[in-house]
Scaffold this motif. Structure first.
Motif, PDB file in Angstrom:
ATOM      1  N   HIS A  17       0.875  -1.201   0.029  1.00  0.00           N
ATOM      2  CA  HIS A  17      -0.052  -0.242   0.023  1.00  0.00           C
ATOM      3  C   HIS A  17       0.867   1.223   0.113  1.00  0.00           C
ATOM      4  O   HIS A  17       1.959   1.231   0.730  1.00  0.00           O
ATOM      5  CB  HIS A  17      -1.000  -0.168   1.403  1.00  0.00           C
ATOM      6  N   THR A  58       0.025   5.463   0.734  1.00  0.00           N
ATOM      7  CA  THR A  58      -0.882   6.272   0.917  1.00  0.00           C
ATOM      8  C   THR A  58      -0.482   7.677   1.720  1.00  0.00           C
ATOM      9  O   THR A  58       0.673   7.766   2.000  1.00  0.00           O
ATOM     10  CB  THR A  58      -1.703   5.591   2.147  1.00  0.00           C
ATOM     11  N   HIS A  65      -1.729  10.945   4.104  1.00  0.00           N
ATOM     12  CA  HIS A  65      -3.105  11.590   4.988  1.00  0.00           C
ATOM     13  C   HIS A  65      -2.775  13.012   5.282  1.00  0.00           C
ATOM     14  O   HIS A  65      -1.704  13.320   5.396  1.00  0.00           O
ATOM     15  CB  HIS A  65      -2.913  10.644   6.541  1.00  0.00           C
ATOM     16  N   ASN A  71      -8.100  11.547   5.381  1.00  0.00           N
ATOM     17  CA  ASN A  71      -7.309  10.563   6.232  1.00  0.00           C
ATOM     18  C   ASN A  71      -8.405   9.237   6.504  1.00  0.00           C
ATOM     19  O   ASN A  71      -9.491   9.738   6.413  1.00  0.00           O
ATOM     20  CB  ASN A  71      -6.957  10.991   7.621  1.00  0.00           C
ATOM     21  N   HIS A  72      -7.583   8.475   7.054  1.00  0.00           N
ATOM     22  CA  HIS A  72      -8.393   6.875   7.320  1.00  0.00           C
ATOM     23  C   HIS A  72      -9.561   6.912   8.474  1.00  0.00           C
ATOM     24  O   HIS A  72     -10.549   6.577   8.333  1.00  0.00           O
ATOM     25  CB  HIS A  72      -7.417   5.969   7.417  1.00  0.00           C
ATOM     26  N   GLY A 120     -12.259   8.310   6.582  1.00  0.00           N
ATOM     27  CA  GLY A 120     -12.512   7.197   5.284  1.00  0.00           C
ATOM     28  C   GLY A 120     -11.986   8.126   4.198  1.00  0.00           C
ATOM     29  O   GLY A 120     -12.694   7.648   2.729  1.00  0.00           O
ATOM     30  N   GLN A 172      -8.970   8.895   3.056  1.00  0.00           N
ATOM     31  CA  GLN A 172      -7.400   8.763   2.736  1.00  0.00           C
ATOM     32  C   GLN A 172      -7.088   8.624   1.179  1.00  0.00           C
ATOM     33  O   GLN A 172      -8.139   8.084   0.764  1.00  0.00           O
ATOM     34  CB  GLN A 172      -6.947   7.660   3.639  1.00  0.00           C
ATOM     35  N   THR A 188      -5.129   6.591  -1.444  1.00  0.00           N
ATOM     36  CA  THR A 188      -4.180   5.459  -1.162  1.00  0.00           C
ATOM     37  C   THR A 188      -4.281   4.225  -2.706  1.00  0.00           C
ATOM     38  O   THR A 188      -5.405   4.658  -3.526  1.00  0.00           O
ATOM     39  CB  THR A 188      -4.594   4.513  -0.068  1.00  0.00           C
ATOM     40  N   TRP A 243      -5.314  -1.798  12.220  1.00  0.00           N
ATOM     41  CA  TRP A 243      -5.171  -2.290  10.782  1.00  0.00           C
ATOM     42  C   TRP A 243      -4.352  -3.829  10.834  1.00  0.00           C
ATOM     43  O   TRP A 243      -4.857  -4.570  10.319  1.00  0.00           O
ATOM     44  CB  TRP A 243      -4.556  -1.293  10.033  1.00  0.00           C
TER      45      TRP A 243
END
Length: 363
Positions: free
Chosen positions: A170, A172, A174, A179-180, A183, A185, A187, A252
């Motif tokens: 991965h 990514t 941020h 950002n995660h 939701g 992010q 990537t 994660w």
């Protein structure tokens, strides 16, 4: 014709004056400005070499989950109670290990390394073999030098890997807007063969206008600056550090649990290199770290360092092939070159803070 060939060879040497164990995937126009090749010799007792704290790297230490409910305690290279070497260098690679041991209330011990240098823009690359199994979470990534707040200050993940999803890597970014946690992010993933049994090259090009990630030279992720000057969407205009770490479990990495039978687990790193645009090695530092008998080399190359320290020396021929690769704490060193052919060679020295390179001729 001969001058053109010579210019091409010199360019190749500038881009690859360290011992290149694999062909780097460097974009055109970049020059090497920093590297750790992890080629240190073993200690006199045969034990692996250790990368000292506060040299090229410093260790981030502690437990508490690191914001992701991770299960490891990060140690400064060696565990305090068990004397386990978790950031050891042998046979040309760095081995970052995670072990299953109770450590300050955490279930595991591992390592998180941060470069002492930081950079704004460049091409950043590692060659690595990744650990496998449920629960492991190795990464090669970046945070700002003057980090204060996540995600506002930004994060760049060059390579992340979770062991429960084999052979999928991965890349990514941020930011406050992306950002995660919310939701959003930015990537991308890349499926590769044998991520856990073979070395692959993970690279990232970061410029004023975009960030691009690669595996083995293949582009698979692009994030562009929207040009608004808004830190919420583009905080990537300040110096960032590089990081290597091996986390265990977490929000994660531990989604599918942790397989306790896979430990010790090893994240093996061949090298870390940093390149920047239009920068030749000779332009990186104002003054060489050393003097040598460059104009009178026959059987011995004599090198004298201008200050005390630990030096890593490389000599390559004009095709980039390594002839000498050693570390020394002596203020003077002699390199036997009696068996070398007559011609031009390149000497590089790195003391962890500065890099110097000089061409010389053997008569």
């Amino acid at each position: 014709m001969q001058k053109s060939k010579l210019r091409i060879v010199l360019l190749i040497v500038i881009l690859g004056s360290f011992h290149l164990k694999a062909q780097a995937q460097v974009p055109a126009g970049y020059g090497l400005v920093w590297a750790d090749e992890f080629n240190d010799s073993r200690a006199a007792d045969g034990k692996p070499a250790l990368r000292p704290d506060k040299g090229d790297w410093w260790y981030e230490t502690g437990g508490g989950g690191w914001g992701n409910n991770e299960l490891q305690y990060y140690v400064p290279g060696i565990t305090e109670f068990y004397n386990d070497s978790l950031a050891a260098i042998s046979d040309g690679t760095l081995k970052i290990k995670a072990i299953k041991r109770k450590y300050y209330g955490m279930e595991y011990a591992s390592v998180r390394m941060n470069t002492s240098n930081s950079w704004t823009y460049g091409y950043f690359e590692t060659r690595a073999k990744l650990p496998g199994g449920k629960g492991v979470w190795p990464a090669f990534w970046m945070l700002p030098k003057n980090f204060q707040s996540w995600p506002l200050d930004g994060e760049i993940d060059i390579m992340e890997y979770v062991g429960y999803d084999p052979n999928v890597v991965h890349a990514t970014i941020h930011t406050q807007a992306y950002n995660h946690v919310i939701g959003t992010q930015k990537t991308s993933t890349k499926t590769i063969l044998n991520a856990e049994t073979e070395f692959h090259v993970y690279g990232l090009e970061w410029t004023e206008t975009r960030i691009r990630a690669y595996v083995d030279g293949e582009l698979y992720f692009t994030f562009s600056n929207d040009g608004t000057g808004n830190k919420n969407t583009w905080p990537f205009n300040v110096p960032f550090y590089l990081k290597l770490n091996l986390a265990i479990g977490g929000n994660w990495g531990g989604v599918m649990g942790v397989d306790t039978q896979i430990f010790p687990s090893t994240y093996e790193v061949d090298y870390v290199r940093v390149y920047q645009k239009n920068t030749a090695l000779s332009e990186v530092k104002e003054e060489n770290l050393f003097d040598a008998n460059f104009n009178n080399v026959s059987n011995l190359l004599r090198v004298s360092f201008k200050e005390q320290g630990v030096y890593h020396l490389f000599v390559t021929d004009m095709q980039g092939r390594a002839l000498t690769d050693l570390s020394t704490t002596n203020t003077t060193s002699e390199i036997d070159c009696s068996s070398w052919a007559k011609g031009f060679y390149l000497l590089s020295a790195n003391n962890g803070k500065r890099l110097s390179t000089q061409k010389f001729v053997k008569y």
